[in-house]
Design an enzyme around this catalytic site. Structure first.
Site, PDB file in Angstrom:
ATOM      1  N   HIS A 169       0.852  -1.193   0.000  1.00 30.29           N
ATOM      2  CA  HIS A 169       0.000   0.000   0.000  1.00 30.29           C
ATOM      3  C   HIS A 169       0.882   1.235   0.000  1.00 30.29           C
ATOM      4  CE1 HIS A 169       0.937  -0.317   4.292  1.00 30.29           C
ATOM      5  NE2 HIS A 169       0.502  -1.556   4.217  1.00 30.29           N
ATOM      6  N   ASP A 182       4.496   3.305   4.268  1.00 28.05           N
ATOM      7  CA  ASP A 182       5.337   2.697   3.242  1.00 28.05           C
ATOM      8  C   ASP A 182       5.752   3.663   2.135  1.00 28.05           C
ATOM      9  OD1 ASP A 182       5.670   0.396   4.580  1.00 28.05           O
ATOM     10  OD2 ASP A 182       4.503  -0.880   3.226  1.00 28.05           O
ATOM     11  N   ASP A 200       6.508  -2.103  11.941  1.00 29.60           N
ATOM     12  CA  ASP A 200       5.372  -2.020  11.018  1.00 29.60           C
ATOM     13  C   ASP A 200       4.641  -3.353  11.014  1.00 29.60           C
ATOM     14  OD1 ASP A 200       7.058  -3.621   9.511  1.00 29.60           O
ATOM     15  OD2 ASP A 200       7.248  -2.228   7.833  1.00 29.60           O
ATOM     16  N   HIS A 255      13.214  -4.066   3.279  1.00 29.94           N
ATOM     17  CA  HIS A 255      12.151  -3.132   3.647  1.00 29.94           C
ATOM     18  C   HIS A 255      12.470  -2.318   4.907  1.00 29.94           C
ATOM     19  CE1 HIS A 255       8.192  -1.463   3.534  1.00 29.94           C
ATOM     20  NE2 HIS A 255       7.908  -1.899   4.750  1.00 29.94           N
ATOM     21  N   ARG A 290      -2.264  16.955  18.795  1.00 30.75           N
ATOM     22  CA  ARG A 290      -1.233  16.516  17.841  1.00 30.75           C
ATOM     23  C   ARG A 290      -0.663  17.773  17.184  1.00 30.75           C
ATOM     24  NH1 ARG A 290      -3.848  13.058  13.439  1.00 30.75           N
ATOM     25  NH2 ARG A 290      -3.949  15.083  12.481  1.00 30.75           N
TER      26      ARG A 290
HETATM   27 FE   LIG Z   1       6.518  -0.867   6.109  1.00 33.96          FE
END
Ligand SMILES: [Fe+2]
Length: 664
Positions: free
Chosen positions: A27, A324, A152, A129, A490
């Site tokens: 994604h 990602d 992740d 990754h 935030r």
């Molecule tokens: Fe990732």
């Protein structure tokens, strides 16, 4: 050396190489162009294709990056992909077993083909990754020496990786298997609450409403902590354990009860306990005082705030693109560091994407919308926008180059007064149209940040909305629209030297209101990613109840359609199509549907025959076998507008020259 970092799958909108690619397998496709280790352009594919979190191969983003930098794809020296080659080849071979029509193509060859064979296969490099995530955050942190924590769903085999980084590069010192994934842990609990992938932030917001003690015992059964900072956990057994504890999954549409909030609170607490335990031990062992974070779990701003408040570190850098898409950036930088030494430099801005265009370009776009918008050119657009906000308006703000990453940071933002609590519900009604368990975020002038917010002693990169910090008690009533139920926000701290125009706007708002803070949320409606181009911004203005749009030097407002205006005609988007479906009665029904929507399920909407005919006849649409009957656009306009609002079709103004003369 020019290196193009890429994230995404090997599918395109037109061609599904891997049919039925599982939701969440890949994604957040993106392309990032890096010159000698420095990012010069970064674009997420979703911003161009307008499909949220899209996984399709980032060809549009790659072309946008190359064009922005003034080169052709063939002139780029190398490509760096965000996963390892063996892993990709193995996974594709696995998929091919279940799909006999799928050609067996290695990752290298496939990327070569997808880039139009413009780059020799040997110029394509693959980066593990987690190494890609780690490089993104370390080289953007400005730390010379640091611990780097990547968490992740999973990389090739690991779900957590810890590196020790310094002048000599990054050394992997701990790695934790996929079955202990904290990303999967949070996602599986998110599913229990009736939400889906990418809804984790909603659950994090919900957690503040709950009491962690209710389900603490239940969650405690899921994991154990080892003395050396290790933990045991297996997400594959988690659903069963929760069910055996008598926890009933919430069904979508069921109300949110206090039990659901308590469940979310225990989940959030568990994540914080495990991460603090793990990272605390590694900090002690290595003596490192700086921490860098990346990977999807680093998007949890409550966790980041806890780490900052823990006192375990002198400084923490959370990468503003920890998802990602950020691994595309990291892959390119990682490869660059293999070619020549790269120095870690503190990132000050994420304004790395598509430029909004020159005043002339924006004006000619606005002119095509004559009769639908009116606009004025302002000498001081920041001041005009600030006055509108102080008067209660909710405005779109599109300036400069778009942000790379999930947060709007004053380039493609919706802005409003942070004081009235009802602005929360108002903005949700105007544009977001969904449940939100976190309020909107505050952007504050750096000069006044410590006055309004209790910033931690640990130095943090507070410019990117990646940390939840406490709003000072005395200012909570003032900042009602941006203070969460637990008293946190935030926050985005805005420095003049990083973003002068946005700083000017907040400064002007402070002059009007006495408060150096504005409410800032991403500029989009609920059906689309953040707006990217000027055309996207105008579309969002016209299809929501926003009061105005400040774009370049122009202040733009909607006007009720005037007969003198250009007529709007429907066009299909590249991602949608129309079809005729037979019904059992022998009649047919007409539909518009999404061709490439990997995540939220493909939407299908039944439409009237006239609307179908209008779409069939629309300019640029290939002729079909269905002969369009006489189309009365006015008759179907309400229906077309609804489809436009939900981004299943576009409505565009006919050019003046195409418009039939009056009375013809
Ligand atoms: Fe990732």
């Amino acid at each position: 050396v020019l290196i193009l970092g890429l994230s995404g799958s090997f599918n395109t909108v037109e061609e599904l190489l891997v049919p039925g690619l599982p939701r969440g397998f890949f994604h957040d496709s993106a392309a990032v162009l890096v010159e000698d280790g420095r990012v010069v352009c970064a674009v997420e594919e979703e911003r161009i294709t307008r499909v949220k979190h899209t996984h399709t191969f980032p060809l549009n983003a790659a072309e946008r990056c190359a064009a922005q930098y003034g080169v052709r794809l063939s002139e780029i020296d190398e490509v760096a992909f965000f996963f390892g080659e063996n892993f990709l080849d193995d996974r594709m071979a696995d998929f091919a077993l279940g799909a006999p029509d799928m050609p067996i193509t290695g990752a290298r060859r496939r990327i070569h083909e997808l880039l139009g064979e413009q780059l020799a296969p040997e110029r394509i490099h693959f980066v593990q990754h987690h190494s890609a995530h780690a490089a993104s955050t370390y080289y953007d942190s400005g730390f010379q020496q640091a611990l780097v924590l990547v968490m992740d769903g999973s990389g090739e085999e690991d779900s957590v990786s810890v590196y020790q980084a310094g002048q000599g590069g990054m050394e992997l010192i701990r790695n934790i298997s996929e079955s202990k994934s904290l990303g999967q842990f949070y996602f599986h609990a998110t599913r229990f609450l009736g939400f889906q992938l990418f809804d984790e932030y909603k659950v994090m917001g919900l957690a503040s409403y709950g009491d962690a003690s209710t389900f603490r015992g239940t969650f405690r059964k899921l994991y154990d902590l080892g003395p050396d900072g290790s933990y045991s956990f297996d997400y594959r057994r988690m659903d069963q354990t929760l069910r055996s504890e008598g926890i009933a999954p919430r069904r979508r549409g069921q109300g949110i009860t206090s039990e659901h909030c308590d469940f979310a609170a225990a989940l959030q607490e568990t994540l914080e306990v495990i991460v603090t335990h793990m990272v605390g031990a590694v900090a002690k062992e290595t003596g490192e005082r700086n921490l860098c974070l990346a990977g999807g779990v680093a998007q949890n701003c409550t966790l980041n705030g806890r780490l900052a408040a823990s006192g375990l570190f002198d400084a923490i850098f959370v990468h503003p693109a920890s998802h990602d898409a950020g691994a595309a950036l990291g892959a390119a930088v990682h490869r660059a560091a293999e070619v020549a030494p790269v120095k870690s430099r503190r990132r000050r801005t994420m304004s790395l994407g598509t430029p909004i265009g020159s005043a002339e370009e924006i004006q000619s776009l606005l002119d095509t919308w004559a009769g639908h918008v009116r606009y004025e050119r302002c000498a001081d657009i920041a001041g005009e926008a600030a006055r509108l906000i102080a008067d209660g308006a909710v405005i779109g703000w599109a300036q400069g180059r778009a942000e790379f990453g999930p947060r709007a940071l004053g380039q493609r933002s919706i802005l409003a007064d942070p004081r009235p609590e009802e602005n929360k519900t108002r903005i949700n009604a105007i544009v977001k149209k969904r449940e939100s368990f976190r309020p909107f975020a505050p952007a504050v002038l750096a000069e006044h940040a410590a006055e309004y917010f209790d910033l931690p002693n640990t130095a943090i990169d507070s410019e990117f909305m990646t940390f939840a910090v406490r709003v000072r008690e005395s200012h909570r009533p003032t900042l009602a629209a941006v203070t969460h139920v637990d008293g946190t926000a935030r926050v985005q701290v805005v420095h003049r030297e990083d973003n002068e125009l946005f700083w000017d706007l907040i400064r002007a708002f402070a002059d009007e209101s006495g408060v150096p803070v504005v409410l800032n949320t991403s500029f989009n409606n609920d059906a689309e990613p953040i707006v990217d181009s000027a055309a996207d911004a105008v579309r969002c203005l016209l299809t929501t109840a926003l009061d105005a749009l400040a774009i370049g030097p122009f202040l733009v407002r909607k006007v009720a359609d005037e007969p003198s205006g250009h007529r709007l005609v429907p066009v299909l988007l590249p991602t949608s199509a129309i079809r005729v479906m037979p019904e059992t009665s022998g009649a047919v029904r007409y539909e518009v549907y999404e061709r490439a929507q990997p995540f939220d399920g493909r939407r299908t909407v039944r439409i009237a025959a006239q609307a179908f005919a209008a779409l069939t006849a629309s300019e640029g649409f290939p002729s079909t076998e269905i002969t369009p009957p006489g189309v009365d656009l006015e008759l179907v306009e309400p229906e077309l507008r609804k489809l436009w609002e939900s981004r299943l079709i576009d409505l565009v103004p006919t050019r003046a020259a195409d418009r039939p003369a009056e009375g013809s």
